[in-house]
Design an enzyme around this catalytic site. Structure first.
Site, PDB file in Angstrom:
ATOM      1  N   GLN A   1       0.879  -1.170   0.000  1.00 17.29           N
ATOM      2  CA  GLN A   1       0.000   0.000   0.000  1.00 17.29           C
ATOM      3  C   GLN A   1       0.915   1.218   0.000  1.00 17.29           C
ATOM      4  OE1 GLN A   1      -3.750  -0.501   0.221  1.00 17.29           O
ATOM      5  NE2 GLN A   1      -2.873  -2.384  -0.585  1.00 17.29           N
TER       6      GLN A   1
ATOM      7  N   ALA B   1     -11.667   3.055   4.942  1.00 12.25           N
ATOM      8  CA  ALA B   1     -10.749   2.133   4.267  1.00 12.25           C
ATOM      9  C   ALA B   1      -9.941   2.831   3.169  1.00 12.25           C
ATOM     10  CB  ALA B   1     -11.536   0.964   3.692  1.00 12.25           C
ATOM     11  N   HIS B   2      -9.054   2.111   2.561  1.00  9.01           N
ATOM     12  CA  HIS B   2      -8.124   2.711   1.594  1.00  9.01           C
ATOM     13  C   HIS B   2      -8.846   3.245   0.357  1.00  9.01           C
ATOM     14  CE1 HIS B   2      -7.098  -1.497  -0.350  1.00  9.01           C
ATOM     15  NE2 HIS B   2      -8.379  -1.358  -0.134  1.00  9.01           N
ATOM     16  N   ASN B   3      -8.301   4.337  -0.133  1.00  2.00           N
ATOM     17  CA  ASN B   3      -8.761   4.967  -1.377  1.00  2.00           C
ATOM     18  C   ASN B   3     -10.080   5.724  -1.242  1.00  2.00           C
ATOM     19  OD1 ASN B   3      -6.566   3.507  -2.500  1.00  2.00           O
ATOM     20  ND2 ASN B   3      -7.908   1.792  -2.952  1.00  2.00           N
TER      21      ASN B   3
END
Lengths: 368, 368, 368
Positions: A222, A263-265
């Site tokens: 990541q 969460a990511h993004n």
């Protein structure tokens, strides 16, 4: 950690009216010493009335002064003026509840230490701390960290390499900011929050030479970051994951409650409210002025429009257009959801009704 | 905390093909400098195509090289070979998405410090740290701790007495590992996670001499441990409780997301995915290759079979056999659950329909 | 962090019977060395039987001794006495499960360090630490902190200014207690928990001169505190927010599991159980002896009566009277909720039934 100190001092109503840009009806030299709820306030306290409908409370109050809405004045002008002579002074402002918050700032100023960088803090190479900032004992700054002015980094908080943090921020104890993330000005991060941990990204790796061998979850590095814009507040033990490749973003003025997961993004818009224990899955985009109530969950890769409200414990499985309110799990339009939810507990009687109708029909069918 | 550094360097396609065990169609000496999505990649970038159906994108890409599936080659051999001469080079691999993850490792290597045990760390008596491991300032190791090789323990992380941690592990900041727990190799624990806190175990204690006295919750000492096997990753602020008497176990290769709760005595199998905010109650056993989606909850003392999938926000109240997918709260078979959930919003019209049928029946009954 | 040590020693049955205030039937000088489940216990182990119905297990057990209920004795007196001569000794107590917990305390005593205040801890001005308390390396106490006797503050834990903590408490690593909060005696706070972070309180601030300018969420200073009474346990990474003006209170003997959220101004009664990931919104009041199961959520400003049970994942939207059990989201009476929930999966067949009845009615209507 001086979140708030005991009330520092006392103020005249004149000083207060000036500070609140309000209009005073009553003695400018009267002293008040604390802020209390209207039902509890005494002659040395100031209180407030948020809504005109509660105005009758004012006439019974023993407060030294009451903050009321400017909109109230024309409605009940003469009565109020008479009242202010006999009872509590009145201070007319545009938004009494905002004025109340400002009064609390006045009476309970955050007492900041002024020691600078503690010798018991760790500061890596190439890092710079702005004027008036405090780095507490036991805080850790990695290499090439930039901290603005008047920012406090409390004990046990760990700021990774290459992180940039703006001015007038507060990072409470035991916060972790991973490498490379960026925080704007006036950002508050409460204890235990984690900004920039790895997103939950894996690819299933198979061994084609040995199909019997287990599929394993192979970690996708990541390599993105988190950007937190100005005036954001993040609650205790909340987590915001770094993007896989680019940026996870929390927009300006958005407030995140305790134990929320982003969460990511994800791209979270401005001036939103994410209430405790809500969870936003990866790559979901959220507009501006969105409220997500407690324990709601959103799947990944959807788009929530501007001014959307998502109910508590809702499970949002698809995109929601601007302005809509949704409820339920799976979530749909709140009006229809409320009607359906209200009927749920009657399912047993509907089943009995179905059986009854069936019997009655059979009887008619036999008779026909 | 160098989770990821900026791209370090550049590589020739020949080097990359060798590293990925791929087959290169194109110039081996072409240099690429970064990894980007196919739509954004330029002539100095490398990208990837996961699924053959996206192959048409390859011909429009300006990338320096594209990773594609080996399975693609026989399908479109001649066209591809022509293409590779004119446009992006192609590297054929077995699993392009895995190769993408490996490319990210290559271009964004985790930059590890090399200072060993910081003098600002605390290391208790009888503890041993393996070769190449880093114990950061402000980390704490209790007594008789064993740390393997090439493991990083970040600032603020606290490792209790008698803990054993393997090699090539990363414990990010402010992690807590309670006394006696054991972690395998290549384990990653993100910031704020807590491994081995006491399970939530009490016995109601009454005073038979005085039945009027309150029942109190008398604590049952939790004297077991947590064992985390190789290749497990635990997300930020997740918690895994120690067993009452024996072992709470997280099986090899299982990945746990942020804010997940695993209660005491749970036995979690291998290669599972526990998504954010899921909660597993005490003494529940989970098989291998199980996915538990976000915010799902499982009661205690049940058994989840191998290859089970549990939907987001599901509430699992009983054991689930191998291979099943369940949804809903309470959860049941996903196919049936989807059909029932899809009808839920129509409850108001079903009620109206019931009333209409009743009226029509009454009419017939009167007429008969 | 010596949560629990390995079994320290061995005890004679006479010593154990005396400690448990039990009555021994068997040899007082027999030695036992550990506590194990009845199915696994050998001749050097002691075990217990909680319920009389499991008594047949006793005759097959190879344990050195079994703790059984005093109520058992008159029921099966002669058989038991014969048994105790041939097999495991028996120790009769009032509550075998409580005795089991006390046995674990005996065999696995918490091994406390005795170093006092570590020179690597930070202790602010005017703070005082009681006799026998340990402040570990890397712990931080602010100014004017009061710590009672025999209390342990583990590494990385941060105690804010003006906090008071009682005697015989344990604050595990990386806990944060914000300024001004108060903890009673025998309080246990697990790693990563956060006590006293700001409540999630904002007022919408508009700019009347420029209605086009965004509404912003203006922070209301949270100037109250948290009070945690005696014998409370708070789980890992749980959060309890400080009150806006007054006190957020956790009543005596209440046990809070990991990742629970208690919002500002809540008043939680005594001897409650708040299970993992439950969330209580602001200003809600909870009575005594209340159980809130995992992942349940409560809205704000409601009142939950005494002895209420709230089911897992319930969504409680209104006050609940004393003694009631509620389930579902929105939650209602558990008996009715169970019946409705059990019918939910049959919705598709009810819809088909509705259609069938309609067709049959139409047929009759045509024929009439």
């Amino acid at each position: 950690m001086g979140a708030m100190s005991a009330p520092a001092s006392q103020f005249t109503l004149g000083e207060i009216a000036e500070r609140l840009k309000g209009e005073l009806l009553g003695p400018a030299d009267r002293l008040v010493k604390s802020v209390r709820p209207i039902t509890a306030a005494g002659s040395e306290d100031i209180t407030f009335l948020d809504q005109p409908k509660y105005l009758p409370l004012a006439s019974q109050s023993k407060a030294g002064a009451i903050i009321v809405s400017r909109a109230t004045r024309p409605l009940e002008g003469p009565a109020l003026e008479r009242h202010a002579l006999e009872g509590p002074a009145l201070i007319f402002v545009d938004q009494p509840y905002v004025a109340f918050a400002q009064l609390l700032e006045l009476f309970f100023p955050r007492r900041r230490a002024g020691f600078g960088v503690s010798p018991q803090a760790t500061v890596g190479e190439g890092s710079a701390v702005g004027a008036g900032s405090n780095i507490y004992p036991g805080a850790y700054l990695g290499n090439r960290v930039r901290i603005g002015d008047e920012t406090d980094i409390f004990p046990g908080t760990c700021v990774g390499d290459d992180v940039a943090i703006g001015s007038h921020c507060v990072l409470y104890p035991n916060v972790t900011i991973y490498q490379g993330c960026r925080l704007g000005d006036r950002v508050i991060i409460h204890a235990g929050a984690v900004i920039g941990a790895d997103g939950f990204g894996y690819v299933q790796k198979q061994n084609p030479d040995n199909p019997g061998e287990p599929v394993v979850h192979y970690k996708i590095p990541q390599v993105g970051i988190v950007v937190i814009e100005d005036d954001v507040e993040v609650g205790a033990n909340a987590t915001v994951d770094r993007a896989a490749l680019e940026v996870t973003r929390i927009g300006r003025g958005t407030k995140i409650d305790n134990l929320v997961m982003v969460a990511h993004n994800c791209q979270i818009g401005c001036h939103g409210l994410l209430v405790s224990q809500a969870g936003i899955s990866g790559s979901t985009t959220i507009g501006n002025y969105v409220t997500i109530a407690g324990q709601a969950g959103l799947v990944g890769h959807i788009r929530i429009g501007d001014r959307v409200t998502i109910g508590a414990q809702a499970g949002v499985t698809k995109s929601v257009p601007d302005g809509q309110t949704v409820l339920g799990s799976p979530a749909f339009d709140a009006g229809r959801a409320r009607r359906a939810l209200a009927l749920f507990e009657h399912l047993p009687e509907y089943r009995r009704k179905l059986e009854e109708l069936d019997r009655r029909l059979q009887k008619l069918e036999r008779e026909n």
